[in-house]
Write a protein that holds these residues in place. Structure first.
Motif, PDB file in Angstrom:
ATOM      1  N   GLY A  18       0.822  -1.211   0.000  1.00  0.00           N
ATOM      2  CA  GLY A  18       0.000   0.000   0.000  1.00  0.00           C
ATOM      3  C   GLY A  18       0.853   1.258   0.000  1.00  0.00           C
ATOM      4  N   GLN A  19       1.909   1.243   0.812  1.00  0.00           N
ATOM      5  CA  GLN A  19       2.826   2.391   0.833  1.00  0.00           C
ATOM      6  C   GLN A  19       3.507   2.566  -0.521  1.00  0.00           C
ATOM      7  OE1 GLN A  19       5.592   1.926   4.078  1.00  0.00           O
ATOM      8  NE2 GLN A  19       3.956   1.701   5.592  1.00  0.00           N
ATOM      9  N   LEU A  20       3.891   1.460  -1.130  1.00  0.00           N
ATOM     10  CA  LEU A  20       4.541   1.518  -2.436  1.00  0.00           C
ATOM     11  C   LEU A  20       3.593   2.101  -3.481  1.00  0.00           C
ATOM     12  CD1 LEU A  20       6.864   0.898  -4.366  1.00  0.00           C
ATOM     13  CD2 LEU A  20       6.003  -1.464  -4.503  1.00  0.00           C
ATOM     14  N   MET A  21       2.365   1.659  -3.486  1.00  0.00           N
ATOM     15  CA  MET A  21       1.396   2.169  -4.457  1.00  0.00           C
ATOM     16  C   MET A  21       1.127   3.662  -4.244  1.00  0.00           C
ATOM     17  SD  MET A  21       0.768  -0.319  -6.467  1.00  0.00           S
ATOM     18  CE  MET A  21       2.485  -0.699  -6.231  1.00  0.00           C
ATOM     19  N   ASN A  22       1.020   4.077  -2.982  1.00  0.00           N
ATOM     20  CA  ASN A  22       0.844   5.502  -2.685  1.00  0.00           C
ATOM     21  C   ASN A  22       2.042   6.312  -3.179  1.00  0.00           C
ATOM     22  OD1 ASN A  22      -1.661   5.157  -1.482  1.00  0.00           O
ATOM     23  ND2 ASN A  22      -0.808   4.961   0.577  1.00  0.00           N
ATOM     24  N   ALA A  23       3.239   5.778  -2.962  1.00  0.00           N
ATOM     25  CA  ALA A  23       4.450   6.482  -3.401  1.00  0.00           C
ATOM     26  C   ALA A  23       4.508   6.563  -4.921  1.00  0.00           C
ATOM     27  CB  ALA A  23       5.682   5.778  -2.841  1.00  0.00           C
ATOM     28  N   ARG A  24       4.111   5.500  -5.597  1.00  0.00           N
ATOM     29  CA  ARG A  24       4.102   5.530  -7.067  1.00  0.00           C
ATOM     30  C   ARG A  24       3.098   6.549  -7.596  1.00  0.00           C
ATOM     31  NH1 ARG A  24       4.701  -0.930  -8.375  1.00  0.00           N
ATOM     32  NH2 ARG A  24       6.987  -0.949  -8.325  1.00  0.00           N
ATOM     33  N   ARG A  25       1.950   6.649  -6.935  1.00  0.00           N
ATOM     34  CA  ARG A  25       0.978   7.680  -7.340  1.00  0.00           C
ATOM     35  C   ARG A  25       1.547   9.070  -7.103  1.00  0.00           C
ATOM     36  NH1 ARG A  25      -2.570   3.587  -5.753  1.00  0.00           N
ATOM     37  NH2 ARG A  25      -2.573   4.181  -3.571  1.00  0.00           N
ATOM     38  N   ALA A  26       2.302   9.224  -6.016  1.00  0.00           N
ATOM     39  CA  ALA A  26       2.925  10.517  -5.728  1.00  0.00           C
ATOM     40  C   ALA A  26       3.969  10.863  -6.793  1.00  0.00           C
ATOM     41  CB  ALA A  26       3.556  10.500  -4.336  1.00  0.00           C
ATOM     42  N   VAL A  27       4.697   9.861  -7.288  1.00  0.00           N
ATOM     43  CA  VAL A  27       5.638  10.095  -8.386  1.00  0.00           C
ATOM     44  C   VAL A  27       4.872  10.581  -9.611  1.00  0.00           C
ATOM     45  CG1 VAL A  27       7.189   8.962 -10.043  1.00  0.00           C
ATOM     46  CG2 VAL A  27       7.431   8.506  -7.596  1.00  0.00           C
ATOM     47  N   ARG A  28       3.798   9.885  -9.949  1.00  0.00           N
ATOM     48  CA  ARG A  28       2.975  10.281 -11.103  1.00  0.00           C
ATOM     49  C   ARG A  28       2.491  11.713 -10.963  1.00  0.00           C
ATOM     50  NH1 ARG A  28      -2.511   7.747 -10.663  1.00  0.00           N
ATOM     51  NH2 ARG A  28      -2.581   9.475  -9.194  1.00  0.00           N
ATOM     52  N   ASP A  29       1.979  12.058  -9.803  1.00  0.00           N
ATOM     53  CA  ASP A  29       1.436  13.398  -9.584  1.00  0.00           C
ATOM     54  C   ASP A  29       2.534  14.464  -9.638  1.00  0.00           C
ATOM     55  OD1 ASP A  29      -1.011  12.140  -9.290  1.00  0.00           O
ATOM     56  OD2 ASP A  29      -1.033  12.309  -7.098  1.00  0.00           O
ATOM     57  N   ALA A  30       3.696  14.138  -9.068  1.00  0.00           N
ATOM     58  CA  ALA A  30       4.813  15.094  -9.089  1.00  0.00           C
ATOM     59  C   ALA A  30       5.309  15.309 -10.511  1.00  0.00           C
ATOM     60  CB  ALA A  30       5.945  14.602  -8.193  1.00  0.00           C
ATOM     61  N   LEU A  31       5.355  14.251 -11.301  1.00  0.00           N
ATOM     62  CA  LEU A  31       5.756  14.400 -12.700  1.00  0.00           C
ATOM     63  C   LEU A  31       4.762  15.271 -13.459  1.00  0.00           C
ATOM     64  CD1 LEU A  31       6.958  10.770 -13.508  1.00  0.00           C
ATOM     65  CD2 LEU A  31       8.363  12.847 -13.555  1.00  0.00           C
ATOM     66  N   ALA A  32       3.480  15.055 -13.196  1.00  0.00           N
ATOM     67  CA  ALA A  32       2.440  15.822 -13.877  1.00  0.00           C
ATOM     68  C   ALA A  32       2.487  17.295 -13.498  1.00  0.00           C
ATOM     69  CB  ALA A  32       1.065  15.236 -13.565  1.00  0.00           C
ATOM     70  N   SER A  33       2.831  17.576 -12.246  1.00  0.00           N
ATOM     71  CA  SER A  33       2.840  18.965 -11.784  1.00  0.00           C
ATOM     72  C   SER A  33       4.174  19.662 -12.040  1.00  0.00           C
ATOM     73  CB  SER A  33       2.516  19.027 -10.295  1.00  0.00           C
ATOM     74  OG  SER A  33       3.596  18.511  -9.534  1.00  0.00           O
ATOM     75  N   GLY A  34       5.216  18.876 -12.324  1.00  0.00           N
ATOM     76  CA  GLY A  34       6.531  19.462 -12.541  1.00  0.00           C
ATOM     77  C   GLY A  34       7.222  19.887 -11.261  1.00  0.00           C
ATOM     78  N   ASP A  35       6.770  19.386 -10.125  1.00  0.00           N
ATOM     79  CA  ASP A  35       7.331  19.741  -8.824  1.00  0.00           C
ATOM     80  C   ASP A  35       8.536  18.845  -8.526  1.00  0.00           C
ATOM     81  OD1 ASP A  35       7.913  20.159  -6.120  1.00  0.00           O
ATOM     82  OD2 ASP A  35       5.792  20.290  -5.541  1.00  0.00           O
ATOM     83  N   SER A  36       9.739  19.358  -8.723  1.00  0.00           N
ATOM     84  CA  SER A  36      10.944  18.531  -8.576  1.00  0.00           C
ATOM     85  C   SER A  36      11.195  18.110  -7.127  1.00  0.00           C
ATOM     86  CB  SER A  36      12.168  19.239  -9.150  1.00  0.00           C
ATOM     87  OG  SER A  36      12.399  20.453  -8.486  1.00  0.00           O
ATOM     88  N   ALA A  37      10.853  18.950  -6.174  1.00  0.00           N
ATOM     89  CA  ALA A  37      11.039  18.579  -4.766  1.00  0.00           C
ATOM     90  C   ALA A  37      10.094  17.437  -4.387  1.00  0.00           C
ATOM     91  CB  ALA A  37      10.807  19.778  -3.857  1.00  0.00           C
ATOM     92  N   ALA A  38       8.848  17.532  -4.825  1.00  0.00           N
ATOM     93  CA  ALA A  38       7.885  16.460  -4.552  1.00  0.00           C
ATOM     94  C   ALA A  38       8.301  15.169  -5.252  1.00  0.00           C
ATOM     95  CB  ALA A  38       6.488  16.882  -4.990  1.00  0.00           C
ATOM     96  N   LEU A  39       8.876  15.303  -6.440  1.00  0.00           N
ATOM     97  CA  LEU A  39       9.323  14.126  -7.170  1.00  0.00           C
ATOM     98  C   LEU A  39      10.454  13.418  -6.423  1.00  0.00           C
ATOM     99  CD1 LEU A  39       9.139  12.334  -9.662  1.00  0.00           C
ATOM    100  CD2 LEU A  39      10.690  13.937 -10.827  1.00  0.00           C
ATOM    101  N   ARG A  40      11.421  14.171  -5.922  1.00  0.00           N
ATOM    102  CA  ARG A  40      12.511  13.566  -5.142  1.00  0.00           C
ATOM    103  C   ARG A  40      11.959  12.850  -3.910  1.00  0.00           C
ATOM    104  NH1 ARG A  40      15.030  18.242  -6.592  1.00  0.00           N
ATOM    105  NH2 ARG A  40      14.502  19.276  -4.644  1.00  0.00           N
TER     106      ARG A  40
END
Length: 88
Positions: A18-40
């Motif tokens: 569950g944590q992994l899936m949440n983190a992967r969604r966060a990667v997707r969202d950070a890529l979509a928003s262009g937020d490099s800090a959130a992506l890291r």
């Protein structure tokens, strides 16, 4: 993909997945928003979940070293691999 550590309890494994899936969604969202800090941060969370699951980091099994992601010719399986007929 490396298998998860079978020594994890089913509830621990499910929580980590569950944590992994949440983190992967966060990667997707950070890529979509262009937020490099959130992506890291999101990629670090993916890595932490994968380490906790046993997919990355130190090996959790006894015995031989992890030869995953190695070219067969650079492993103890080199002779066997060289004997295969289907090499391209």
């Amino acid at each position: 993909m490396a298998p998860a550590n079978p020594n994890l309890s089913e509830s621990d494994r499910a929580a980590l997945v569950g944590q992994l899936m949440n983190a992967r969604r966060a990667v997707r969202d950070a890529l979509a928003s262009g937020d490099s800090a959130a992506l890291r941060e999101a990629r670090a969370a993916v890595d932490a979940a994968k380490v906790a699951l046993g997919e990355r980091g130190p090996v959790w099994w006894d015995g031989d070293a992890d030869l995953n992601r190695r070219m067969a010719k650079n492993t103890p399986y080199a002779e066997w691999y060289a004997s295969l007929d289907n090499q391209t």
